[in-house]
Design an enzyme around this catalytic site. Sequence first.
Site, mmCIF file in Angstrom:
data_model
loop_
_atom_site.group_PDB
_atom_site.id
_atom_site.type_symbol
_atom_site.label_atom_id
_atom_site.label_comp_id
_atom_site.label_asym_id
_atom_site.label_seq_id
_atom_site.Cartn_x
_atom_site.Cartn_y
_atom_site.Cartn_z
ATOM 1 N N ASP A 266 26.195 60.623 61.932
ATOM 2 C CA ASP A 266 25.446 61.614 61.345
ATOM 3 C C ASP A 266 26.032 62.920 61.757
ATOM 4 O O ASP A 266 25.631 63.911 60.946
ATOM 5 C CB ASP A 266 23.908 61.596 61.817
ATOM 6 C CG ASP A 266 23.218 60.597 61.410
ATOM 7 O OD1 ASP A 266 23.553 59.808 60.315
ATOM 8 O OD2 ASP A 266 22.166 60.007 62.173
ATOM 9 N N GLU B 198 28.605 53.708 59.525
ATOM 10 C CA GLU B 198 27.038 53.393 59.677
ATOM 11 C C GLU B 198 26.804 51.943 59.265
ATOM 12 O O GLU B 198 26.142 51.306 59.884
ATOM 13 C CB GLU B 198 26.207 54.382 58.847
ATOM 14 C CG GLU B 198 24.915 54.029 58.833
ATOM 15 C CD GLU B 198 23.862 55.141 58.264
ATOM 16 O OE1 GLU B 198 24.310 55.813 57.060
ATOM 17 O OE2 GLU B 198 22.512 55.232 58.639
ATOM 18 N N THR C 116 20.333 59.244 52.598
ATOM 19 C CA THR C 116 19.983 58.260 51.864
ATOM 20 C C THR C 116 18.922 58.087 51.119
ATOM 21 O O THR C 116 18.573 57.863 49.790
ATOM 22 C CB THR C 116 20.214 56.914 52.507
ATOM 23 O OG1 THR C 116 21.477 56.696 53.042
ATOM 24 C CG2 THR C 116 20.059 55.638 51.357
ATOM 25 N N ILE D 53 26.702 57.702 53.042
ATOM 26 C CA ILE D 53 25.733 58.403 52.213
ATOM 27 C C ILE D 53 24.890 59.068 53.419
ATOM 28 O O ILE D 53 23.868 58.443 53.876
ATOM 29 C CB ILE D 53 25.073 57.741 51.195
ATOM 30 C CG1 ILE D 53 26.190 57.314 50.073
ATOM 31 C CG2 ILE D 53 24.005 58.712 50.473
ATOM 32 C CD1 ILE D 53 25.417 56.630 48.811
ATOM 33 N N ASP D 54 24.903 60.274 53.772
ATOM 34 C CA ASP D 54 24.026 60.774 54.791
ATOM 35 C C ASP D 54 23.008 61.538 53.701
ATOM 36 O O ASP D 54 23.248 62.562 53.147
ATOM 37 C CB ASP D 54 24.761 61.923 55.814
ATOM 38 C CG ASP D 54 23.707 62.384 56.649
ATOM 39 O OD1 ASP D 54 23.041 61.315 57.477
ATOM 40 O OD2 ASP D 54 23.634 63.438 56.739
HETATM 41 C C1 IPD Z 1 19.581 60.050 58.465
HETATM 42 C C2 IPD Z 1 19.580 61.601 57.811
HETATM 43 C C3 IPD Z 1 18.284 62.072 58.277
HETATM 44 C C4 IPD Z 1 18.118 62.201 59.700
HETATM 45 C C5 IPD Z 1 18.390 61.024 60.323
HETATM 46 C C6 IPD Z 1 19.731 60.187 59.731
HETATM 47 P P1 IPD Z 1 21.107 58.509 56.874
HETATM 48 O O1 IPD Z 1 20.998 59.447 57.919
HETATM 49 O O2 IPD Z 1 20.565 62.309 58.026
HETATM 50 O O3 IPD Z 1 18.039 63.361 57.753
HETATM 51 O O4 IPD Z 1 16.702 62.477 59.929
HETATM 52 O O5 IPD Z 1 18.373 61.115 61.652
HETATM 53 O O6 IPD Z 1 20.027 58.866 60.530
HETATM 54 O O7 IPD Z 1 20.184 57.297 57.050
HETATM 55 O O8 IPD Z 1 20.428 59.321 55.350
HETATM 56 O O9 IPD Z 1 22.551 58.205 56.698
#
Ligand code: IPD
Length: 301
Positions: free
Chosen positions: A244, A76, A101, A98-99
């Site tokens: 994700d 990412e 964030t 970090i999913d």
């Molecule tokens: C996000 C989270 C969020 C989801 C977004 C993602 P990130 O990833 O998973 O829940 O709604 O589509 O992009 O930005 O925290 O790595």
Amino acid sequence: TASDLKTILDFTVFLARKAGNLILEGSAAIQSASSESNVGEKKNAVDLVTEYDVGVEELVKRELKSQYPTFNFIGEESYSAGSRPPLTDEPTFCVDPIDGTTNFIHGFPFACISLGLIYKRRPVLGVIFNPFLDHLYTGIKDQGSYLIKPNTQPLRLPLSQPPKLLPSLSQALIAVEWGSDRTLTTINAKSGSFSRLAGNPAQGVIGGKMAHSLRSMGSAALNFAMVAQGGLDFYWEIGCWPWDVCAGIVIAEEAGGVVSGSHSAFSQSSNENFGVVTEEILTGRKYIVVRAIGDTPICYH
Ligand code: IPD
């Protein structure tokens, strides 16, 4: 081969735990800091990044490169910094350091590292680790998925045996996410679907039924994991990126879940196979649906 994937899984699990320690350290530092000065914004004021997202990705990328020098890497943070290798048939790690964030920044303990492997454009291995709860999810294509918690044997997913079917929308617990795309079209489409699922009489309830309830965990990967576990019946989101969903696809599918996606407005009959990772997914946005076995897709706008 199956044994190659098992060896890669062992290494990625080791790495996910190492990354998890850094995530916990980062969380402690952020929670004890008096300001949010280390929190940066990407495309808008709700698309957040911290030095820990970048630091965890650097750690993981470095270690993966030294162990598997010929494998490609999509992450990412490298992607947003401009490192966008073309997608090929070669083995490619696909990582969200970090999913969740936003949860990480707020101290809401649902954030994870999501580490997937794509081979011939299909996700074949996934590791999702939430260090706050010490919950580790693993999956290898055709070899099943597991939840590993402290002091227990690995639990095969889904947890309920026989697998819990989703008999109807009116008994479903559904995950939806707000995401970071707050443009008018997206937010209207999303909130319209949320409201319809919740049973808003003014919108016409889907098939005459409303869901038990809706949840937003704030992490796409953990939503996949929770569907795999059986705690959620369904997850629907517009706008996920490959990092994700890559690990989550393997874990959810190996637990008997079905993953679908579509570029067009999502319709009740749409069930396009989302198993293939394409260049388009890498650069565009997809509609993601994960559902338990036994029902037809239920969200649309
Ligand atoms: C996000 C989270 C969020 C989801 C977004 C993602 P990130 O990833 O998973 O829940 O709604 O589509 O992009 O930005 O925290 O790595």
